[in-house]
Scaffold this motif. Structure first.
Motif, PDB file in Angstrom:
ATOM      1  N   THR A  67      46.333  46.179  39.898  1.00  0.00           N
ATOM      2  CA  THR A  67      44.904  45.979  39.677  1.00  0.00           C
ATOM      3  C   THR A  67      44.630  44.612  39.057  1.00  0.00           C
ATOM      4  OG1 THR A  67      44.925  46.908  37.437  1.00  0.00           O
ATOM      5  CG2 THR A  67      44.634  48.454  39.280  1.00  0.00           C
ATOM      6  N   MET A  68      43.356  44.221  39.104  1.00  0.00           N
ATOM      7  CA  MET A  68      42.941  42.985  38.452  1.00  0.00           C
ATOM      8  C   MET A  68      43.134  43.089  36.947  1.00  0.00           C
ATOM      9  SD  MET A  68      39.254  41.012  38.458  1.00  0.00           S
ATOM     10  CE  MET A  68      39.349  40.499  40.171  1.00  0.00           C
ATOM     11  N   ALA A  69      42.920  44.266  36.385  1.00  0.00           N
ATOM     12  CA  ALA A  69      43.090  44.438  34.939  1.00  0.00           C
ATOM     13  C   ALA A  69      44.522  44.126  34.529  1.00  0.00           C
ATOM     14  CB  ALA A  69      42.719  45.866  34.530  1.00  0.00           C
ATOM     15  N   GLY A  70      45.478  44.611  35.311  1.00  0.00           N
ATOM     16  CA  GLY A  70      46.871  44.328  35.000  1.00  0.00           C
ATOM     17  C   GLY A  70      47.200  42.852  35.147  1.00  0.00           C
ATOM     18  N   TYR A  71      46.584  42.201  36.135  1.00  0.00           N
ATOM     19  CA  TYR A  71      46.815  40.772  36.339  1.00  0.00           C
ATOM     20  C   TYR A  71      46.266  39.973  35.156  1.00  0.00           C
ATOM     21  CZ  TYR A  71      47.090  36.276  38.746  1.00  0.00           C
ATOM     22  OH  TYR A  71      47.400  34.981  39.093  1.00  0.00           O
ATOM     23  N   GLN A  72      45.078  40.331  34.688  1.00  0.00           N
ATOM     24  CA  GLN A  72      44.495  39.647  33.541  1.00  0.00           C
ATOM     25  C   GLN A  72      45.364  39.827  32.298  1.00  0.00           C
ATOM     26  OE1 GLN A  72      39.752  39.303  34.253  1.00  0.00           O
ATOM     27  NE2 GLN A  72      40.427  41.253  33.474  1.00  0.00           N
ATOM     28  N   ASP A  95      42.568  44.234  23.764  1.00  0.00           N
ATOM     29  CA  ASP A  95      42.948  44.045  22.370  1.00  0.00           C
ATOM     30  C   ASP A  95      44.034  45.032  21.948  1.00  0.00           C
ATOM     31  OD1 ASP A  95      41.218  46.161  22.687  1.00  0.00           O
ATOM     32  OD2 ASP A  95      40.147  45.826  20.804  1.00  0.00           O
ATOM     33  N   ASP A  96      44.051  46.210  22.565  1.00  0.00           N
ATOM     34  CA  ASP A  96      45.092  47.214  22.309  1.00  0.00           C
ATOM     35  C   ASP A  96      45.348  47.968  23.615  1.00  0.00           C
ATOM     36  OD1 ASP A  96      46.915  48.873  21.095  1.00  0.00           O
ATOM     37  OD2 ASP A  96      45.402  50.196  20.199  1.00  0.00           O
ATOM     38  N   PRO A  97      46.048  47.347  24.554  1.00  0.00           N
ATOM     39  CA  PRO A  97      46.168  47.906  25.914  1.00  0.00           C
ATOM     40  C   PRO A  97      46.886  49.252  25.931  1.00  0.00           C
ATOM     41  CG  PRO A  97      46.867  45.605  25.836  1.00  0.00           C
ATOM     42  CD  PRO A  97      46.737  46.067  24.421  1.00  0.00           C
ATOM     43  N   PRO A  98      46.395  50.188  26.732  1.00  0.00           N
ATOM     44  CA  PRO A  98      47.103  51.460  26.892  1.00  0.00           C
ATOM     45  C   PRO A  98      48.443  51.243  27.603  1.00  0.00           C
ATOM     46  CG  PRO A  98      45.285  51.283  28.457  1.00  0.00           C
ATOM     47  CD  PRO A  98      45.163  50.115  27.530  1.00  0.00           C
ATOM     48  N   ALA A  99      49.299  52.240  27.515  1.00  0.00           N
ATOM     49  CA  ALA A  99      50.668  52.107  28.018  1.00  0.00           C
ATOM     50  C   ALA A  99      50.703  51.800  29.508  1.00  0.00           C
ATOM     51  CB  ALA A  99      51.454  53.387  27.723  1.00  0.00           C
ATOM     52  N   HIS A 100      49.826  52.435  30.297  1.00  0.00           N
ATOM     53  CA  HIS A 100      49.877  52.220  31.744  1.00  0.00           C
ATOM     54  C   HIS A 100      49.492  50.786  32.109  1.00  0.00           C
ATOM     55  CE1 HIS A 100      45.486  52.914  31.441  1.00  0.00           C
ATOM     56  NE2 HIS A 100      45.408  52.240  32.581  1.00  0.00           N
ATOM     57  N   LEU A 101      48.574  50.187  31.318  1.00  0.00           N
ATOM     58  CA  LEU A 101      48.174  48.820  31.599  1.00  0.00           C
ATOM     59  C   LEU A 101      49.282  47.842  31.199  1.00  0.00           C
ATOM     60  CD1 LEU A 101      45.807  47.298  32.810  1.00  0.00           C
ATOM     61  CD2 LEU A 101      44.838  47.059  30.515  1.00  0.00           C
ATOM     62  N   GLY A 106      53.628  44.211  33.089  1.00  0.00           N
ATOM     63  CA  GLY A 106      55.042  43.890  33.229  1.00  0.00           C
ATOM     64  C   GLY A 106      55.463  43.782  34.674  1.00  0.00           C
ATOM     65  N   ARG A 107      54.881  44.627  35.527  1.00  0.00           N
ATOM     66  CA  ARG A 107      55.202  44.548  36.960  1.00  0.00           C
ATOM     67  C   ARG A 107      54.668  43.262  37.566  1.00  0.00           C
ATOM     68  NH1 ARG A 107      53.094  50.040  39.452  1.00  0.00           N
ATOM     69  NH2 ARG A 107      54.151  49.259  41.323  1.00  0.00           N
ATOM     70  N   TRP A 108      53.475  42.847  37.145  1.00  0.00           N
ATOM     71  CA  TRP A 108      52.933  41.568  37.602  1.00  0.00           C
ATOM     72  C   TRP A 108      53.853  40.419  37.189  1.00  0.00           C
ATOM     73  CZ3 TRP A 108      49.625  40.282  41.148  1.00  0.00           C
ATOM     74  CH2 TRP A 108      48.536  41.102  41.469  1.00  0.00           C
ATOM     75  N   ASN A 109      54.291  40.440  35.927  1.00  0.00           N
ATOM     76  CA  ASN A 109      55.133  39.359  35.423  1.00  0.00           C
ATOM     77  C   ASN A 109      56.483  39.316  36.119  1.00  0.00           C
ATOM     78  OD1 ASN A 109      53.365  38.238  33.478  1.00  0.00           O
ATOM     79  ND2 ASN A 109      53.851  39.852  32.015  1.00  0.00           N
ATOM     80  N   ALA A 110      56.940  40.461  36.621  1.00  0.00           N
ATOM     81  CA  ALA A 110      58.252  40.519  37.267  1.00  0.00           C
ATOM     82  C   ALA A 110      58.218  40.052  38.721  1.00  0.00           C
ATOM     83  CB  ALA A 110      58.804  41.945  37.195  1.00  0.00           C
ATOM     84  N   ILE A 122      44.212  42.157  46.007  1.00  0.00           N
ATOM     85  CA  ILE A 122      43.931  42.836  44.750  1.00  0.00           C
ATOM     86  C   ILE A 122      42.805  42.162  43.974  1.00  0.00           C
ATOM     87  CG2 ILE A 122      44.946  43.444  42.508  1.00  0.00           C
ATOM     88  CD1 ILE A 122      47.661  43.603  44.150  1.00  0.00           C
ATOM     89  N   LEU A 123      42.781  40.825  43.989  1.00  0.00           N
ATOM     90  CA  LEU A 123      41.774  40.088  43.218  1.00  0.00           C
ATOM     91  C   LEU A 123      40.517  39.788  44.008  1.00  0.00           C
ATOM     92  CD1 LEU A 123      44.099  37.480  41.428  1.00  0.00           C
ATOM     93  CD2 LEU A 123      43.472  39.800  40.683  1.00  0.00           C
ATOM     94  N   GLY A 124      40.536  40.041  45.323  1.00  0.00           N
ATOM     95  CA  GLY A 124      39.406  39.708  46.175  1.00  0.00           C
ATOM     96  C   GLY A 124      39.642  38.374  46.853  1.00  0.00           C
ATOM     97  N   GLU A 125      38.915  38.130  47.918  1.00  0.00           N
ATOM     98  CA  GLU A 125      39.108  36.902  48.672  1.00  0.00           C
ATOM     99  C   GLU A 125      38.762  35.680  47.805  1.00  0.00           C
ATOM    100  OE1 GLU A 125      40.386  36.089  51.666  1.00  0.00           O
ATOM    101  OE2 GLU A 125      41.063  38.179  51.661  1.00  0.00           O
ATOM    102  N   PRO A 126      39.643  34.699  47.757  1.00  0.00           N
ATOM    103  CA  PRO A 126      39.365  33.510  46.945  1.00  0.00           C
ATOM    104  C   PRO A 126      38.409  32.571  47.647  1.00  0.00           C
ATOM    105  CG  PRO A 126      41.458  33.253  48.084  1.00  0.00           C
ATOM    106  CD  PRO A 126      40.959  34.637  48.420  1.00  0.00           C
ATOM    107  N   VAL A 127      37.847  31.649  46.879  1.00  0.00           N
ATOM    108  CA  VAL A 127      37.082  30.553  47.465  1.00  0.00           C
ATOM    109  C   VAL A 127      38.005  29.347  47.515  1.00  0.00           C
ATOM    110  CG1 VAL A 127      34.900  31.440  46.603  1.00  0.00           C
ATOM    111  CG2 VAL A 127      36.175  29.775  45.238  1.00  0.00           C
ATOM    112  N   SER A 128      37.720  28.426  48.398  1.00  0.00           N
ATOM    113  CA  SER A 128      38.578  27.265  48.567  1.00  0.00           C
ATOM    114  C   SER A 128      38.278  26.211  47.518  1.00  0.00           C
ATOM    115  CB  SER A 128      38.399  26.662  49.957  1.00  0.00           C
ATOM    116  OG  SER A 128      39.129  25.447  50.083  1.00  0.00           O
TER     117      SER A 128
END
Length: 237
Positions: A67-72, A95-101, A106-110, A122-128
């Protein structure tokens, strides 16, 4: 389990320094029994299918359950690791992320060798933002785009680096506006007359400068200001 080619279901081998790595096919290539017909692409490098004799992607690609939340949060974690002294606290739930987030961040970072199409799913179509530059809008930083620079290959665009660029608002106009998440490195360079850093493509910079006779240091991650502090010794660019 070895990754499989999406074209022929053959086994894929990693590419290192532009050359497929696999003992027996590599030796056959050296004996000129088979030929590697690709070219050196530089990093990041994808996979190679000896059956197709083409660069290839392993399947499946990163899961679309991310998700975008995990990416942020993965970005915030990177900022915190780089600048532990940063005082800006993000809003809930960051500020205090739940365990699933936390797990998802961590999966994003890996993930390695991210492709722009994976991020777009996942983040939506980018602009150029220009050739091989793709800008995403992220809720945590509404005044900025996060711009990803890619290297285009025959199997898609791989992300090389990322940086924040201004989307709205005004560049730095006074020292009172030198606040975290409000100023970009190029804007501060223009305002203070700072010289170009020795490693402009690095993802973080610690810039020493003087303000009203005081020695200061400003930290930027992906060109976005994270922290400003007074220092007795100054910092290093």
């Amino acid at each position: 389990m070895s990754p499989r080619c999406e074209r022929c279901d053959g086994t894929l081998v990693p590419v290192v320094y532009g050359m497929p790595v696999d003992d027996e096919p590599y030796r056959r290539h050296e004996r000129r029994e088979i030929y590697f017909t690709g070219s050196c692409m530089g990093g990041p490098e994808p996979w190679w299918c000896w059956s197709c004799e083409r660069f290839a992607d392993p399947e499946p690609r990163p899961p679309r359950t991310l998700t975008m939340a995990g990416y942020q949060l993965s970005l915030l974690d990177e900022m915190r690791r780089t600048v532990p002294e940063a005082v800006l606290e993000p809003p809930a739930p960051y500020d205090d992320p739940p365990a699933h987030l936390r797990e998802e961040a961590g999966r994003w970072n890996a993930l390695e060798s991210q492709k722009i199409e994976d991020l777009a799913a996942i983040l939506g179509e980018p602009v150029s933002g220009g050739p091989s530059r793709h800008r995403f809008a992220l809720p945590l930083w509404p005044g900025f785009w996060l711009e990803h620079t890619t290297m285009d290959t025959e199997v898609g665009g791989y992300v090389l680096d990322r940086r924040f660029v201004r989307r709205s608002g005004e560049p730095l106009r006074s020292t009172d506006e030198l606040r975290p998440w409000s100023v970009l490195l190029p804007e501060a360079q223009a305002f203070f007359g700072w010289e170009e850093t020795r490693m402009p493509n690095a993802y973080w910079h610690a810039i020493p400068f003087q303000l009203d006779g005081r020695r200061m240091e400003a930290w930027f991650v992906h060109d976005l200001l994270q922290h400003v502090s007074e220092t007795a010794e100054g910092g290093t660019a």
